[in-house]
Design a protein around this motif. Structure first.
Motif, PDB file in Angstrom:
ATOM      1  N   PRO A 132       0.208  -1.561   0.668  1.00 50.14           N
ATOM      2  CA  PRO A 132       0.026  -0.487  -0.158  1.00 50.14           C
ATOM      3  C   PRO A 132       0.723   1.020   0.226  1.00 50.14           C
ATOM      4  CG  PRO A 132      -1.400  -1.060   1.782  1.00 50.14           C
ATOM      5  CD  PRO A 132       0.320  -1.636   1.103  1.00 50.14           C
ATOM      6  N   PHE A 133      -0.087   2.111  -0.942  1.00 51.60           N
ATOM      7  CA  PHE A 133       0.772   3.589  -0.806  1.00 51.60           C
ATOM      8  C   PHE A 133       1.572   3.772   1.152  1.00 51.60           C
ATOM      9  CE2 PHE A 133       1.041   8.378  -0.979  1.00 51.60           C
ATOM     10  CZ  PHE A 133       1.946   8.444  -1.671  1.00 51.60           C
ATOM     11  N   LYS A 154       6.339  12.167  -1.703  1.00 47.40           N
ATOM     12  CA  LYS A 154       5.820  11.228  -1.820  1.00 47.40           C
ATOM     13  C   LYS A 154       4.392  11.081  -2.660  1.00 47.40           C
ATOM     14  CE  LYS A 154       3.743   7.780   1.573  1.00 47.40           C
ATOM     15  NZ  LYS A 154       4.055   7.422   2.196  1.00 47.40           N
ATOM     16  N   GLN A 155       3.960  11.906  -1.871  1.00 47.82           N
ATOM     17  CA  GLN A 155       2.122  12.782  -2.508  1.00 47.82           C
ATOM     18  C   GLN A 155       1.837  13.335  -3.427  1.00 47.82           C
ATOM     19  OE1 GLN A 155       3.237  13.118   1.036  1.00 47.82           O
ATOM     20  NE2 GLN A 155       2.018  11.824   1.478  1.00 47.82           N
ATOM     21  N   GLU A 156       3.188  14.490  -3.412  1.00 43.55           N
ATOM     22  CA  GLU A 156       2.997  15.038  -5.335  1.00 43.55           C
ATOM     23  C   GLU A 156       3.561  14.464  -6.340  1.00 43.55           C
ATOM     24  OE1 GLU A 156       6.029  19.432  -6.824  1.00 43.55           O
ATOM     25  OE2 GLU A 156       6.025  18.287  -4.857  1.00 43.55           O
ATOM     26  N   TYR A 168       1.442  13.392 -10.036  1.00 47.16           N
ATOM     27  CA  TYR A 168       2.125  13.171 -10.585  1.00 47.16           C
ATOM     28  C   TYR A 168       2.471  11.855 -11.830  1.00 47.16           C
ATOM     29  CZ  TYR A 168       6.571  12.916 -14.358  1.00 47.16           C
ATOM     30  OH  TYR A 168       7.324  13.637 -15.676  1.00 47.16           O
ATOM     31  N   ALA A 169       2.247  10.995 -10.728  1.00 44.79           N
ATOM     32  CA  ALA A 169       1.980   9.531 -11.807  1.00 44.79           C
ATOM     33  C   ALA A 169       0.743   9.735 -12.910  1.00 44.79           C
ATOM     34  CB  ALA A 169       2.734   8.480 -10.987  1.00 44.79           C
ATOM     35  N   ASN A 176      -5.074   9.861  -3.133  1.00 45.94           N
ATOM     36  CA  ASN A 176      -5.093  10.569  -4.916  1.00 45.94           C
ATOM     37  C   ASN A 176      -4.221   9.818  -5.385  1.00 45.94           C
ATOM     38  OD1 ASN A 176      -4.755  13.577  -3.722  1.00 45.94           O
ATOM     39  ND2 ASN A 176      -3.251  12.796  -2.593  1.00 45.94           N
ATOM     40  N   GLY A 177      -4.693   8.625  -5.958  1.00 48.47           N
ATOM     41  CA  GLY A 177      -4.529   7.204  -6.884  1.00 48.47           C
ATOM     42  C   GLY A 177      -5.787   7.791  -7.826  1.00 48.47           C
ATOM     43  N   ILE A 178      -5.940   7.061  -8.794  1.00 41.04           N
ATOM     44  CA  ILE A 178      -6.541   7.287 -10.112  1.00 41.04           C
ATOM     45  C   ILE A 178      -8.153   7.687  -9.419  1.00 41.04           C
ATOM     46  CG2 ILE A 178      -7.770   6.466 -12.474  1.00 41.04           C
ATOM     47  CD1 ILE A 178      -5.331   5.077 -12.663  1.00 41.04           C
TER      48      ILE A 178
END
Length: 205
Positions: free
Chosen positions: A34-35, A61-63, A67-68, A119-121
């Protein structure tokens, strides 16, 4: 609809390469844990870059995650604009549905990250993207002149909602059936529309 800004104009090639390395490292970690269990140190080690390099590009890592997601969703938007001509809205819709299903299968770890509030897809954002692509194509046809009581934006969101609702169920249920089964059901169940006059190209403006 807002267009994605190509990565190439945002920095030099070395910066782009470093961002891609960090993004790839994060995505690979998301396939394993998990993130919230992934640290900046983990990402840097896998990307083979120093922590100072990481913080020269991202504040956290959130940014990097944001970005990803943005880069991947831009790649889907570009895939929607394949420069082909489709005879009917239904044909274009089925091609688009196949692209969305493939995209979500390949990036399901990011979807689950988003479902966990990290903040994923965002499927709502994807629905907006898909609906925007459909609306653009539908407005270019003669269908609406022949059917003035129909609104392109309503039809576009109906079709987009059908795709994303099915995708959400498919992922949440651990993909209980193959992609081709979902597409076969969409092919048979989704109402068909005729262009009214002639097909249009799906290339981006």
């Amino acid at each position: 609809m807002k267009k994605c800004i190509p990565e190439a104009i945002e920095g030099d090639l070395r910066q782009q390469r470093t961002r891609k390395q960090l993004m790839t490292a994060l995505l690979s970690w998301l396939e394993e844990r998990p993130f919230h269990e992934i640290s900046v140190v983990d990402i840097c080690r896998r990307a083979m870059v120093h922590r100072t390099t990481f913080y020269a590009h991202f504040d956290s890592k959130q940014e990097l995650l944001r970005y990803a997601v943005t880069q991947l969703q831009c790649s889907l938007e570009e895939a929607c604009c394949v420069g082909r001509t489709f005879a009917t809205p239904h044909e274009f819709y089925m091609a688009l549905a196949g692209q969305v299903l493939t995209f979500m299968r390949e990036h399901q770890a990011l979807y689950r990250t988003g479902a966990a509030g990290c903040n994923g897809i965002d499927l709502q954002m994807l629905e907006t993207l898909v609906a925007g692509e459909l609306e653009q194509r539908l407005k270019k046809t003669g269908l609406w002149a022949d059917n003035p009581d129909l609104y392109p934006q309503v039809a576009a969101h109906f079709y987009a909602g059908a795709i994303l609702s099915l995708v959400r169920w498919w992922l949440d249920q651990e993909m209980p059936v193959p992609e081709e089964v979902l597409l076969r059901h969409l092919e048979k169940l989704i109402p068909r529309l005729d262009w009214g006059r002639e097909g249009v190209e799906s290339a981006c403006d």
